[in-house]
Design an enzyme around this catalytic site. Structure first.
Site, PDB file in Angstrom:
ATOM      1  N   ASP A  89      37.665  30.095   4.542  1.00 19.38           N
ATOM      2  CA  ASP A  89      38.267  28.828   4.958  1.00 19.38           C
ATOM      3  C   ASP A  89      37.251  28.079   5.815  1.00 19.38           C
ATOM      4  O   ASP A  89      36.118  28.550   5.978  1.00 19.38           O
ATOM      5  CB  ASP A  89      39.566  29.090   5.760  1.00 19.38           C
ATOM      6  N   ASP A 128      37.086  26.377   9.748  1.00 17.24           N
ATOM      7  CA  ASP A 128      37.830  26.324  11.006  1.00 17.24           C
ATOM      8  C   ASP A 128      37.267  25.235  11.923  1.00 17.24           C
ATOM      9  O   ASP A 128      36.054  25.128  12.083  1.00 17.24           O
ATOM     10  CB  ASP A 128      37.711  27.667  11.739  1.00 17.24           C
ATOM     11  N   ASP A 172      41.642  25.508   8.814  1.00 18.33           N
ATOM     12  CA  ASP A 172      42.402  25.793  10.031  1.00 18.33           C
ATOM     13  C   ASP A 172      41.978  24.812  11.121  1.00 18.33           C
ATOM     14  O   ASP A 172      40.788  24.597  11.334  1.00 18.33           O
ATOM     15  CB  ASP A 172      42.119  27.216  10.548  1.00 18.33           C
TER      16      ASP A 172
HETATM   17  P1  ATP Z   1      35.906  33.612   7.093  1.00 19.99           P
HETATM   18  O1  ATP Z   1      36.862  32.499   7.343  1.00 19.99           O
HETATM   19  O2  ATP Z   1      34.672  33.162   6.420  1.00 19.99           O
HETATM   20  O3  ATP Z   1      36.558  34.759   6.388  1.00 19.99           O
HETATM   21  P2  ATP Z   1      35.883  33.732   9.943  1.00 19.99           P
HETATM   22  O4  ATP Z   1      35.126  34.519  10.934  1.00 19.99           O
HETATM   23  O5  ATP Z   1      35.804  32.245  10.062  1.00 19.99           O
HETATM   24  O6  ATP Z   1      35.432  34.216   8.514  1.00 19.99           O
HETATM   25  P3  ATP Z   1      38.750  33.450  10.322  1.00 19.99           P
HETATM   26  O7  ATP Z   1      39.847  34.322   9.815  1.00 19.99           O
HETATM   27  O8  ATP Z   1      38.729  32.061   9.806  1.00 19.99           O
HETATM   28  O9  ATP Z   1      37.401  34.238  10.007  1.00 19.99           O
HETATM   29  O10 ATP Z   1      38.869  33.458  11.894  1.00 19.99           O
HETATM   30  C1  ATP Z   1      37.941  32.808  12.735  1.00 19.99           C
HETATM   31  C2  ATP Z   1      38.205  33.176  14.162  1.00 19.99           C
HETATM   32  O11 ATP Z   1      39.440  32.623  14.594  1.00 19.99           O
HETATM   33  C3  ATP Z   1      38.288  34.678  14.404  1.00 19.99           C
HETATM   34  O12 ATP Z   1      37.445  35.003  15.470  1.00 19.99           O
HETATM   35  C4  ATP Z   1      39.714  34.965  14.773  1.00 19.99           C
HETATM   36  O13 ATP Z   1      39.795  35.892  15.814  1.00 19.99           O
HETATM   37  C5  ATP Z   1      40.242  33.605  15.202  1.00 19.99           C
HETATM   38  N1  ATP Z   1      41.606  33.401  14.708  1.00 19.99           N
HETATM   39  C6  ATP Z   1      41.981  33.287  13.442  1.00 19.99           C
HETATM   40  N2  ATP Z   1      43.306  33.068  13.337  1.00 19.99           N
HETATM   41  C7  ATP Z   1      43.778  33.048  14.602  1.00 19.99           C
HETATM   42  C8  ATP Z   1      45.062  32.855  15.192  1.00 19.99           C
HETATM   43  N3  ATP Z   1      46.124  32.628  14.440  1.00 19.99           N
HETATM   44  N4  ATP Z   1      45.149  32.893  16.530  1.00 19.99           N
HETATM   45  C9  ATP Z   1      44.064  33.104  17.267  1.00 19.99           C
HETATM   46  N5  ATP Z   1      42.838  33.283  16.788  1.00 19.99           N
HETATM   47  C10 ATP Z   1      42.689  33.259  15.478  1.00 19.99           C
HETATM   48 MN    MN Z   2      37.081  31.039   8.897  1.00 22.03          MN
HETATM   49 MN    MN Z   3      40.497  30.658   9.812  1.00 24.89          MN
END
Ligand code: ATP
Ligand code: MN
Ligand code: MN
Length: 371
Positions: free
Chosen positions: A205, A207, A295
């Protein structure tokens, strides 16, 4: 004299927040194997074993070179008997028998397939498996199953959102969100966070953090952005969660995966024409767009640094930041605050550097947090 010094005696910290881990992984042959086993333990809710493999993988990811012999890992933290046995197989035979067995295990395969759908977690996947369901068509034709809206969208856009988002697509989405923010408030603050801030090439995704310098104003920011995206006709799905932040109750005494900021989990329609070099998938059926997961999180501006640090990840890096704070500094760190239990006071921060300084840690750049 101290005699000859052995080569490569650099001490590797047990904390990911004291290691510098770029996206260049010299030990993916081991870490990919560990991830399979970690995932299978996650499916079985064996958190301890899952964490053991994730920690070991995280250590190997930080190494500047490839592990070639068993003695290369002698002085590394988190190398338990089980992880060592898996590595030994890989060193000797080029693969791990246990991992091969898991990859051909029907239950593992099915749970992996089901959890790849947006909105389907390990619990739901396991429930479906226990009903005897093994494929998407099994799930979609089973009359006793009611899919929630998130899962319906997960199936509807599966082809698109199960495919990785590219950097160019992330950039295009950044421009779209930026335009929306500018139109709402000229002093809005928008920052890329998550994996793309860590300079990953692909993500599941994109963020972003959005806020405004005016305290309280951030509460209407996400609803306004969502409304604009809807007007533009590119909002395919939106799960909006209003803020549940109560500063007087901070810090949260136990670990919570979710923070209390306003946030939304979106699926947006991204036009290929907006992406430099085009979309990262072949144009199926001549459709010129791709559904992408986005997100957005919207903290009050005085929480910005904590939110940015918390959402940049990686998850393993975040875990170890909190663990380091608690065990080495008697402090509590979460996505909202840093609390010093000895001094009984909250430590303010304008930037991530302030937080690292409060913790007595060397600053680790976002691109070095791929633990
Ligand atoms: P990818 O999206 O490429 O799989 P990413 O590291 O961006 O890798 P995400 O799942 O998007 O992974 O999460 C990014 C960060 O946001 C993480 O460090 C996670 O701890 C935090 N995070 C994700 N969802 C939440 C939430 N609902 N509440 C708090 N923190 C969150
Ligand atoms: Mn992500
Ligand atoms: Mn995310």
């Amino acid at each position: 004299s101290e005699g000859p010094t052995p080569t490569s005696v650099a001490i590797v910290s047990q904390y990911a927040c004291q290691r510098r881990t770029t996206i260049e992984n010299n030990n993916s042959i081991f870490t990919d194997a560990f991830e399979v086993l970690a995932e299978s333990y996650e499916f079985s809710e064996l958190e301890g074993q899952c964490l053991a493999f994730r920690r070991a993988a995280s250590v190997l990811k930080s190494l500047p070179c490839e592990v070639r012999r068993q003695e290369d890992i002698r002085d590394l933290p988190w190398m338990g008997e089980h992880t060592k046995a898996v590595m030994e197989d890989i060193l000797q035979y080029g693969h791990s028998f246990e991992v091969e067995r898991m990859l051909s295990d029907k239950k593992y395969q099915t749970l992996k397939l089901f959890t790849s759908v947006f909105g389907v977690g390990p619990k739901t996947a396991d429930k479906w498996y226990r009903k005897g369901l093994r494929s998407f068509s099994d799930v979609l034709t089973e009359p006793s199953i009611h899919l929630n809206r998130m899962q319906q969208m997960g199936f509807l856009y599966y082809e698109d959102i199960s495919r990785a988002v590219s950097k160019a697509e992330a950039r295009a989405l950044g421009s779209i969100i930026d335009e929306a923010v500018r139109a709402i408030t000229p002093d809005g603050i928008l920052a890329l966070t998550g994996g793309f801030r860590r300079e990953k090439e692909f993500g599941h995704d994109v963020d972003f953090i959005v806020t405004t310098p005016e305290p309280g104003r951030e509460n209407s920011l996400l609803p306004d952005i969502i409304e604009r995206l809807k007007q533009e006709g590119i909002l395919l799905y939106c799960d909006y969660q209003a803020s549940t932040l109560d500063i007087s109750k901070l810090p949260c005494p136990r670990f919570e995966a979710m923070d209390h900021f306003a946030k939304c989990f979106l699926i947006l329609q991204l036009e290929g024409s907006k992406v430099e070099g085009g979309l990262s998938r072949s144009k199926e059926g001549g459709r010129g767009w791709k559904a992408v997961r986005v997100d957005l999180v919207s903290p009050p501006v005085d929480r910005y640094a904590f939110a940015l640090l918390g959402w940049t990840g990686s998850r393993q890096f975040e875990r170890d930041l909190r663990r380091f704070a608690r065990l080495e500094r008697q402090m509590v760190l979460d996505n909202h605050t840093l609390y010093d239990k000895t001094k009984k006071e909250f430590l303010a921060a304008q930037t991530e550097k302030d937080i690292f300084a409060h913790l007595g840690l060397e600053y680790i750049e976002p691109w070095q947090r791929n633990a």
